[in-house]
Design a protein around this motif. Structure first.
Motif, short mmCIF file in Angstrom:
data_model
loop_
_atom_site.label_atom_id
_atom_site.label_comp_id
_atom_site.label_asym_id
_atom_site.label_seq_id
_atom_site.Cartn_x
_atom_site.Cartn_y
_atom_site.Cartn_z
N GLY A 82 2.05 -6.20 -7.96
CA GLY A 82 3.48 -6.42 -8.16
C GLY A 82 4.27 -6.37 -6.86
O GLY A 82 5.15 -7.20 -6.62
N GLN A 83 3.94 -5.41 -5.99
CA GLN A 83 4.67 -5.29 -4.74
C GLN A 83 4.27 -6.36 -3.73
O GLN A 83 5.08 -6.72 -2.87
CB GLN A 83 4.45 -3.89 -4.14
CG GLN A 83 5.05 -2.77 -4.96
CD GLN A 83 6.53 -3.01 -5.23
OE1 GLN A 83 7.32 -3.26 -4.33
NE2 GLN A 83 6.92 -2.94 -6.51
N TRP A 84 3.06 -6.85 -3.81
CA TRP A 84 2.66 -7.96 -2.93
C TRP A 84 3.53 -9.18 -3.20
O TRP A 84 3.88 -9.93 -2.28
CB TRP A 84 1.19 -8.28 -3.13
CG TRP A 84 0.66 -9.32 -2.18
CD1 TRP A 84 0.78 -10.68 -2.28
CD2 TRP A 84 -0.06 -9.07 -0.96
NE1 TRP A 84 0.17 -11.30 -1.21
CE2 TRP A 84 -0.35 -10.33 -0.38
CE3 TRP A 84 -0.49 -7.92 -0.31
CZ2 TRP A 84 -1.05 -10.47 0.81
CZ3 TRP A 84 -1.19 -8.05 0.87
CH2 TRP A 84 -1.46 -9.31 1.42
N ASN A 85 3.88 -9.39 -4.45
CA ASN A 85 4.69 -10.55 -4.81
C ASN A 85 6.19 -10.27 -4.81
O ASN A 85 6.98 -11.16 -5.12
CB ASN A 85 4.29 -11.05 -6.22
CG ASN A 85 2.90 -11.64 -6.24
OD1 ASN A 85 2.48 -12.31 -5.30
ND2 ASN A 85 2.16 -11.38 -7.31
N ALA A 99 0.82 -1.20 0.00
CA ALA A 99 0.00 0.00 0.00
C ALA A 99 0.86 1.26 0.00
O ALA A 99 0.55 2.23 -0.70
CB ALA A 99 -0.93 0.00 1.21
N GLY A 100 1.95 1.25 0.77
CA GLY A 100 2.82 2.42 0.82
C GLY A 100 3.45 2.74 -0.52
O GLY A 100 3.43 3.90 -0.97
N THR A 101 4.01 1.73 -1.17
CA THR A 101 4.62 1.96 -2.48
C THR A 101 3.58 2.33 -3.52
O THR A 101 3.84 3.17 -4.40
CB THR A 101 5.37 0.70 -2.94
OG1 THR A 101 4.50 -0.43 -2.88
CG2 THR A 101 6.59 0.44 -2.07
N THR A 102 2.38 1.76 -3.42
CA THR A 102 1.32 2.07 -4.38
C THR A 102 0.88 3.51 -4.27
O THR A 102 0.76 4.23 -5.28
CB THR A 102 0.13 1.13 -4.16
OG1 THR A 102 0.53 -0.22 -4.37
CG2 THR A 102 -1.01 1.46 -5.12
N VAL A 103 0.63 3.97 -3.05
CA VAL A 103 0.18 5.35 -2.85
C VAL A 103 1.24 6.34 -3.30
O VAL A 103 0.96 7.31 -4.04
CB VAL A 103 -0.18 5.59 -1.38
CG1 VAL A 103 -0.45 7.07 -1.12
CG2 VAL A 103 -1.42 4.77 -1.00
#
Length: 283
Positions: A211-214, A86-90
């Motif tokens: 992408g960041q979850w994986n 969530a942090g990287t996405t935001v």
């Protein structure tokens, strides 16, 4: 309908059924590893470690879920993954939208050249920049911290490229009308461009979150404790500390996969739209 058209219609129907069957077949083959993972996760220790494994459980063991959570702090790993993704996405959504707006709407010397250089970074493999990023984060005392985990992945050229192309497709008349009504550049961006670009921004956010979850490589080298370990790293730690207990390992993998599946189904239309927008339609 004439008799001459009947064979043509029948051919189209047959071709459509063939395409549907092929899609169903590819989907079924793709889901085989997932189904096997879930089945083995409910097997007993003996069944999962047998020399001749049987993927269908002889008896179901739902207590494997509790055992997996007892062996490692799986809940903590999942929560850390939410923070990281969530942090990287935001952050990337915000930075990409601002940079894309500048490249699409503002006129300044060397704009196209600078955008070309920025876009050229996509050709550099992430493994090449991994060591410089790690050294930089280490010098800034960011090892095993959330800023060190998140900030290096908060800026990517692909997000800027995707949103810039979408912004270029928005007519300038909307923005110019807002400027005539007294809005400044910042207000026009927030009240005109951003609402119109919600589909593109949502698409970027979905792709980034999944992408960041994986993501395994960066959290693996930057996190040293359970305080920042993500689910992907947690599975590696699980195997290192508890050996290859396939049923418990795959139960943990199933648990970490379920949230991602839920996110995919909730945002499926944005995911499909993102695949369509990747072609960029010659805009």
């Amino acid at each position: 309908m004439t008799t001459d058209a009947l064979p043509l219609v029948a051919g189209k129907v047959a071709a459509r059924k063939l395409v549907v069957f092929a899609c169903f077949l590819v989907t079924a083959i793709t889901l085989i590893p997932v189904v096997m993972m879930v089945l083995v996760a409910f097997q007993s220790d003996g069944e999962s470690m047998a020399a001749k494994p049987s993927f269908w459980p002889g008896s179901w063991h739902p207590e494997n879920l509790t055992r997996a959570f007892d062996l490692v702090p799986l809940g903590k790993y999942l929560l850390n993954t939410v923070y990281f993704a969530a942090g990287t996405t935001v952050l990337e959504t915000v930075t990409a939208a601002l940079a894309a707006y500048a490249f699409a709407r503002l006129r300044f010397p060397g704009r196209n050249w600078l955008f070309g250089v920025y876009l050229a970074t996509l050709m550099i493999p992430s493994q090449v920049t991994l060591i410089p990023q790690f050294v930089l984060v280490a010098k800034l005392h960011g090892i095993d911290t959330w800023p060190g985990m998140i900030l290096p992945h908060a800026f990517t050229a692909i997000g800027v490229f995707l949103l810039r192309q979408f912004f270029l497709g928005i007519p300038r008349d909307y923005e110019e009308a807002a400027r005539l009504d007294g809005a400044n550049r910042w207000q026009a961006f927030l009240r005109i461009i951003v609402p119109l670009a919600v589909p593109a921004i949502a698409t970027l956010a979905v792709f980034k979150f999944i992408g960041q979850w994986n993501n395994l490589l960066w959290p693996l080298i930057i996190s040293n404790s359970d305080a920042t370990r993500t689910a992907s790293v947690g599975l590696q730690v699980f195997q290192d500390t508890n050996g290859t207990q396939w049923n418990l390992l795959l139960m943990a993998a199933t648990v970490t996969t379920v949230p991602l599946i839920v996110v995919f189904f909730l945002t499926q239309r944005w995911f499909v739209r993102g695949i369509t927008m990747s072609g960029l339609g010659g805009r």
